[in-house]
Design a protein around this motif. Structure first.
Motif, PDB file in Angstrom:
ATOM      1  N   ASN A 491     -11.048  14.474  -2.195  1.00 53.66           N
ATOM      2  CA  ASN A 491     -11.665  14.194  -0.896  1.00 53.66           C
ATOM      3  C   ASN A 491     -11.562  12.727  -0.545  1.00 53.66           C
ATOM      4  OD1 ASN A 491     -12.386  16.735  -0.205  1.00 53.66           O
ATOM      5  ND2 ASN A 491     -14.429  16.619  -1.139  1.00 53.66           N
ATOM      6  N   ALA A 492     -11.812  11.878  -1.538  1.00 45.47           N
ATOM      7  CA  ALA A 492     -11.814  10.436  -1.288  1.00 45.47           C
ATOM      8  C   ALA A 492     -10.448   9.983  -0.789  1.00 45.47           C
ATOM      9  CB  ALA A 492     -12.170   9.699  -2.572  1.00 45.47           C
ATOM     10  N   THR A 493      -9.382  10.593  -1.342  1.00 51.24           N
ATOM     11  CA  THR A 493      -8.027  10.199  -0.973  1.00 51.24           C
ATOM     12  C   THR A 493      -7.722  10.518   0.480  1.00 51.24           C
ATOM     13  OG1 THR A 493      -7.492  10.982  -3.186  1.00 51.24           O
ATOM     14  CG2 THR A 493      -5.653  10.333  -1.802  1.00 51.24           C
ATOM     15  N   GLU A 494      -8.268  11.643   0.955  1.00 55.55           N
ATOM     16  CA  GLU A 494      -7.879  12.119   2.284  1.00 55.55           C
ATOM     17  C   GLU A 494      -8.894  11.786   3.371  1.00 55.55           C
ATOM     18  OE1 GLU A 494      -6.912  16.271   1.750  1.00 55.55           O
ATOM     19  OE2 GLU A 494      -5.406  15.769   0.235  1.00 55.55           O
ATOM     20  N   ALA A 495     -10.054  11.250   2.976  1.00 53.30           N
ATOM     21  CA  ALA A 495     -11.092  10.958   3.977  1.00 53.30           C
ATOM     22  C   ALA A 495     -10.555   9.954   4.986  1.00 53.30           C
ATOM     23  CB  ALA A 495     -12.331  10.410   3.289  1.00 53.30           C
ATOM     24  N   ASP A 549       9.015   7.149   5.632  1.00 54.10           N
ATOM     25  CA  ASP A 549       7.661   6.626   5.860  1.00 54.10           C
ATOM     26  C   ASP A 549       7.043   6.131   4.562  1.00 54.10           C
ATOM     27  OD1 ASP A 549       7.927   7.404   8.490  1.00 54.10           O
ATOM     28  OD2 ASP A 549       6.705   9.222   8.275  1.00 54.10           O
ATOM     29  N   LYS A 550       6.675   4.872   4.528  1.00 53.44           N
ATOM     30  CA  LYS A 550       6.055   4.320   3.330  1.00 53.44           C
ATOM     31  C   LYS A 550       4.657   4.934   3.186  1.00 53.44           C
ATOM     32  CE  LYS A 550       5.386  -0.418   1.458  1.00 53.44           C
ATOM     33  NZ  LYS A 550       4.764   0.008   0.266  1.00 53.44           N
ATOM     34  N   VAL A 551       4.324   5.345   1.971  1.00 52.69           N
ATOM     35  CA  VAL A 551       3.033   6.000   1.764  1.00 52.69           C
ATOM     36  C   VAL A 551       1.924   4.969   1.518  1.00 52.69           C
ATOM     37  CG1 VAL A 551       1.720   7.536   0.237  1.00 52.69           C
ATOM     38  CG2 VAL A 551       4.036   8.168   0.960  1.00 52.69           C
ATOM     39  N   ALA A 552       2.174   4.047   0.605  1.00 52.97           N
ATOM     40  CA  ALA A 552       1.112   3.109   0.189  1.00 52.97           C
ATOM     41  C   ALA A 552       0.982   1.942   1.166  1.00 52.97           C
ATOM     42  CB  ALA A 552       1.397   2.614  -1.224  1.00 52.97           C
ATOM     43  N   VAL A 553       0.711   2.247   2.424  1.00 51.17           N
ATOM     44  CA  VAL A 553       0.564   1.178   3.428  1.00 51.17           C
ATOM     45  C   VAL A 553      -0.886   0.674   3.442  1.00 51.17           C
ATOM     46  CG1 VAL A 553       2.448   1.881   4.945  1.00 51.17           C
ATOM     47  CG2 VAL A 553       0.205   2.962   5.182  1.00 51.17           C
ATOM     48  N   ASP A 554      -1.090  -0.489   4.039  1.00 50.83           N
ATOM     49  CA  ASP A 554      -2.443  -1.062   4.076  1.00 50.83           C
ATOM     50  C   ASP A 554      -3.355  -0.332   5.055  1.00 50.83           C
ATOM     51  OD1 ASP A 554      -1.846  -2.927   2.174  1.00 50.83           O
ATOM     52  OD2 ASP A 554      -1.146  -4.427   3.629  1.00 50.83           O
ATOM     53  N   ALA A 556      -5.478   2.099   6.269  1.00 50.84           N
ATOM     54  CA  ALA A 556      -6.113   3.170   5.481  1.00 50.84           C
ATOM     55  C   ALA A 556      -5.960   4.563   6.100  1.00 50.84           C
ATOM     56  CB  ALA A 556      -7.584   2.843   5.225  1.00 50.84           C
ATOM     57  N   PRO A 557      -6.197   4.766   7.401  1.00 54.43           N
ATOM     58  CA  PRO A 557      -6.048   6.120   7.959  1.00 54.43           C
ATOM     59  C   PRO A 557      -4.611   6.649   7.868  1.00 54.43           C
ATOM     60  CG  PRO A 557      -7.303   4.710   9.458  1.00 54.43           C
ATOM     61  CD  PRO A 557      -6.740   3.819   8.395  1.00 54.43           C
ATOM     62  N   LEU A 563      -0.910  10.522   2.193  1.00 52.70           N
ATOM     63  CA  LEU A 563      -1.282  11.052   0.872  1.00 52.70           C
ATOM     64  C   LEU A 563      -1.661  12.532   0.973  1.00 52.70           C
ATOM     65  CD1 LEU A 563      -3.268   8.037  -0.595  1.00 52.70           C
ATOM     66  CD2 LEU A 563      -1.111   9.001  -1.467  1.00 52.70           C
ATOM     67  N   LEU A 564      -2.255  12.897   2.091  1.00 55.76           N
ATOM     68  CA  LEU A 564      -2.577  14.314   2.311  1.00 55.76           C
ATOM     69  C   LEU A 564      -1.279  15.143   2.301  1.00 55.76           C
ATOM     70  CD1 LEU A 564      -5.109  15.649   4.876  1.00 55.76           C
ATOM     71  CD2 LEU A 564      -2.858  16.651   4.823  1.00 55.76           C
TER      72      LEU A 564
END
Ligand code: ARG
Length: 588
Positions: A491-495, A549-554, A556-557, A563-564
Motif C-alpha cells: 500500500n505504501a508503495t502505491e499510495a 519511462d524512468k520508474v525511480a523518479v523524484d 512521488a505520484p 511502481l503500481l
C-alpha cells in the motif's frame, strides 16, 4: 466504478442487453463476438453485428449504431467506442477504467476470484488423468508432454474455481510382468538392483523378453508366472509390488522436479475387481457381444467403429486397457462425483478414446446414470530436427531423468554467462529452476496438437518466447523494488499514485487488463500456449515501458503509479508462470 475481471466478456453481455433494449428482431440470437482488437483500433472489437444483420437483411452499420445508442451507463463510463467499417464496434478503455482494473486486481486472490466468477467450470469436479506411465520402465522423453500439459491444465482449472482431482492412471497390470518375474527369479543382479531397482527391472524385462522370444519353453514358464500373479500367488505378488514401488519412487523424483503432486495414483490393477460389473452391464445393455471368444462393442453409427471392435475383454478372459478404462470412468463418477475427465494422452491413442467416449454415454443412459464429459487432450510428438521422434544416438529413448539433468547443466552455463558474480550455490539453485522451467515452457508454448522440435539452443535462451526470458523479466522487476527498499504491491508503495498518462504506461496497462482473455482461452480450449504467448507479449510490453519511462523518479505520484504498473506486471507474470507449473525466482 464497478470493475469486472474479464472486460471482453462484460462487453459481450452489455451488447446482448443492448440488443434486447433497442428491440432488435431475434435479439436473443445475437452473439456480439467481442475479442481483443488490433491495438490500432482499440482494446476490444465486436465482430458479431455483421453476420447477425446480414442474415436478417438489415444494414449492419445501422444496427451497430442502434446498439451503441443504448449501451449501459457502466460501459459508457469505462469505454470510448465507435462504429467502424461495415459494422464493427471498437472499444477503447479510458485511462481511469484501466487504472480502476489495476487497483481492483492487486493480488493473486483477486485475480482468481475474478477468474472463477464467470467460469463455466467453477464448482464442477474435474479429474485430470495425466502422466500415467507404465511401471517397470523409466520415464522417457515421450512422457514429458502429458505430465507438463496435464499439470498446467490442472492448475488452470483450479484457478477457475473447479475442484480438481489429479489422478495418475499408471499402467501397472499387463502381460509384461510374467517375463519380468521369470527373469527376476533367475537373472537378478543384486548390486545393480541396490543401485537403481527400476533400471534393473527394465533390464530384467529385456532379458525375459529375449529369452521368451528365443525359446518357447521360456515363454510358457513366463506365462505361468503371469497366471500365478493374476491368481494372487503371494511370491509373485510380492515381486510385482516391488516393481510398482520402485517405479513410483523413480517417477516421484521427476514429479518433484516438475512440481507435480498427484491426489491419487490409481493404476490399472486397482480396477481388477471392478471389471466384472462392466462386462455384465454392457452385455445387459445390449452393447457388448461375444466375438471369437472376446467381448466387444461396435458402434453402428460410426464409419469405422461399426466394424472395428472395441475389445473390452480378451479371448483368454483377461481384462485389457479398455475394460480398465471403462471401470475407471464409473469409479470417477461414483467415487469422485466427476463432472468431467480430461485424458492427457498422445494423439496415437485417439481410436481407443473415441471408442471409449462413444461407449460411455450409451452405457450410462441405459443404466440411468448421468454421463460425465470426457475430453481427450491429445498432443503431438517431441521430435529431432529431422522430424523423427527424439532418441539417443544409439536409437534408445532418452530418459527423462537425464534430459532434466542436461537442462540443468545447460542452464547453469547460461546463468554463469549472465550472472557470474552470484555465489556458485545460488547459481546452481537458479539453474535448477531455469533448466526444468525451460523444458516445461518449451513444451507448453507450442500448440499441443502439433509435433515440436526439441532444440536445446532455442529452449535455454534469454531471447525469444522462452522460460529464461520470462523468468528474467520477473527477477528484473523484483530487483527494481529491492533497490528501492520497497515491497511490490505494498500500500505504501502505491499510495498517492497519479493517473496513467504516457503512451508506454497506457500500453502496459492495456496489456495487463487482457490477462483474463488469455486465461480464458487457455482454460476453455485446454491449450496453455495461449497463456504463454500472452506472458511473452506482456514481458515485451513491460520492457518497452521500462526503457521509455524512468520508474525511480523524484516526483512521488508519478513514481507511485509506475511502481503500481511494475507490481501488477510482476503479479501477472508470477501468477501466469505458476499456472503453467513453473517456479519463479527473485534474483537471477
Ligand atoms: N499408461 C498409458 C500409456 O503409457 C496411458 C494411460 C492414459 N490414461 C488412461 N486412462 N488410459 O500409454
Amino acid at each position: 466504478m464497478h470493475v469486472v475481471f474479464n472486460l471482453a466478456a462484460s462487453l459481450d453481455a452489455a451488447l446482448q442487453q443492448a440488443a434486447v433494449a433497442c428491440g432488435l428482431p431475434e435479439a436473443s440470437a445475437f452473439a456480439p463476438e467481442v475479442r481483443t482488437a488490433d491495438p490500432r483500433h482499440g482494446d476490444y472489437q465486436a465482430n458479431g453485428v455483421l453476420g447477425f444483420a446480414k442474415a436478417r437483411k438489415l444494414n449492419p452499420r445501422t444496427v451497430a449504431t442502434q446498439l451503441v445508442a443504448v449501451l449501459s451507463p457502466a460501459v459508457c463510463e469505462s469505454f470510448d467506442f465507435t462504429v467502424a467499417g461495415p459494422g464493427f464496434i471498437n472499444f477503447t478503455l479510458r485511462p481511469a477504467a484501466l487504472r480502476a482494473w489495476l487497483d481492483a486486481h492487486s493480488s493473486r486472490d483477486a485475480l482468481a476470484r475474478g477468474g472463477s466468477a464467470a467460469a463455466p467450470v467453477a464448482g464442477q469436479t474435474w479429474v485430470v488423468d495425466y502422466s500415467s506411465p507404465n511401471t517397470a520402465k523409466q520415464m522417457h522423453v515421450g512422457h514429458l508432454r502429458s505430465a507438463v500439459i496435464g499439470e498446467a491444465l490442472a492448475r488452470l482449472l483450479a484457478f477457475s474455481g473447479a475442484r480438481v482431482i489429479r489422478d495418475n492412471h499408471i499402467g501397472d497390470w499387463g502381460t509384461q510382468f510374467g517375463k519380468i518375474i521369470w527373469a527376476y527369479r533367475r537373472h537378478l543382479e543384486e548390486a545393480a538392483f541396490a543401485r537403481d531397482p527400476l533400471e534393473e527391472f527394465e533390464r530384467l524385462y529385456k532379458v525375459g523378453h529375449a529369452a521368451a522370444e528365443a525359446d518357447p519353453a521360456v515363454l510358457k514358464e513366463a506365462q505361468q508366472e503371469l497366471v500365478k500373479l493374476q491368481a494372487g500367488d503371494p511370491d509373485n505378488l510380492a515381486i510385482w509390488k516391488k516393481i510398482g514401488d520402485s517405479s513410483l519412487s523413480a517417477f516421484q523424483q521427476i514429479y518433484d522436479q516438475l512440481g507435480i503432486r498427484f491426489d491419487h495414483t490409481l493404476g490399472e490393477s486397482f480396477y481388477n475387481d471392478k471389471v466384472a460389473q462392466i462386462y455384465r452391464e454392457l452385455t445387459d445393455a445390449g452393447l457388448a457381444t461375444e466375438s471369437q471368444g472376446a467381448l466387444v462393442v461396435f458402434h453402428p453409427e460410426h464409419p469405422r467403429f461399426a466394424t472395428q471392435p472395441f475389445i473390452i475383454r480378451k479371448s483368454d478372459g483377461a481384462a485389457n486397457y479398455a475394460s480398465t478404462d471403462l471401470a475407471t470412468v464409473l469409479y470417477r463418477v461414483g467415487h469422485f462425483h466427476a463432472t468431467g475427465v480430461l485424458y492427457v494422452v498422445d494423439s496415437r491413442q485417439r481410436d481407443h478414446f473415441d471408442q471409449l467416449f462413444l461407449t460411455v454415454p450409451k452405457w450410462f443412459a441405459h443404466t440411468g446414470r448421468t454421463a460425465p464429459e470426457l475430453k481427450l487432450v491429445e498432443f503431438g510428438t517431441v521430435t529431432d530436427a529431422a522430424g523423427k521422434p527424439l532418441k539417443t544416438k544409439s536409437g534408445d529413448n532418452i530418459k527423462l531423468k537425464e534430459l532434466l539433468a542436461e537442462a540443468e547443466a545447460r542452464a547453469f552455463a547460461l546463468v554463469g554467462e549472465r550472472s557470474a558474480e552470484l555465489p556458485e550455490a545460488e547459481r546452481h539453485a537458479i539453474a535448477a529452476v531455469v533448466g526444468v522451467g525451460s523444458v516445461q515452457y518449451a513444451d507448453l508454448a507450442q500448440n499441443r496438437s502439433s509435433d515440436y522440435i526439441f532444440a536445446w539452443d532455442k529452449m535455454i535462451s534469454l531471447d525469444g518466447n522462452t522460460a529464461a526470458y520470462l523468468l528474467y523479466a520477473v527477477a528484473r522487476i523484483h530487483s527494481i523494488f529491492r533497490k528501492l527498499g520497497l515491497t511490490p504491491g505494498g500500500n505504501a508503495t502505491e499510495a498517492g499514485a497519479s493517473g496513467l498518462e504516457t503512451p508506454a504506461e497506457l500500453a502496459l496497462a492495456r496489456q495487463l487488463v487482457k490477462f483474463p482473455d488469455a486465461l480464458q482461452a487457455a482454460t476453455t480450449q485446454l491449450r496453455p500456449h495461449f497463456l504463454c504467448l500472452y506472458l511473452y507479449e506482456l514481458a515485451g510490453t513491460f520492457s518497452a515501458f521500462y526503457n521509455a519511462d524512468k520508474v525511480a523518479v523524484d516526483d512521488a505520484p508519478v513514481r507511485a503509479r509506475r511502481l503500481l504498473l511494475c507490481a501488477r506486471t510482476l503479479l501477472i507474470l508470477e501468477t501466469g508462470l505458476d499456472l503453467l507449473g513453473l517456479k519463479t525466482l527473485q534474483r537471477m
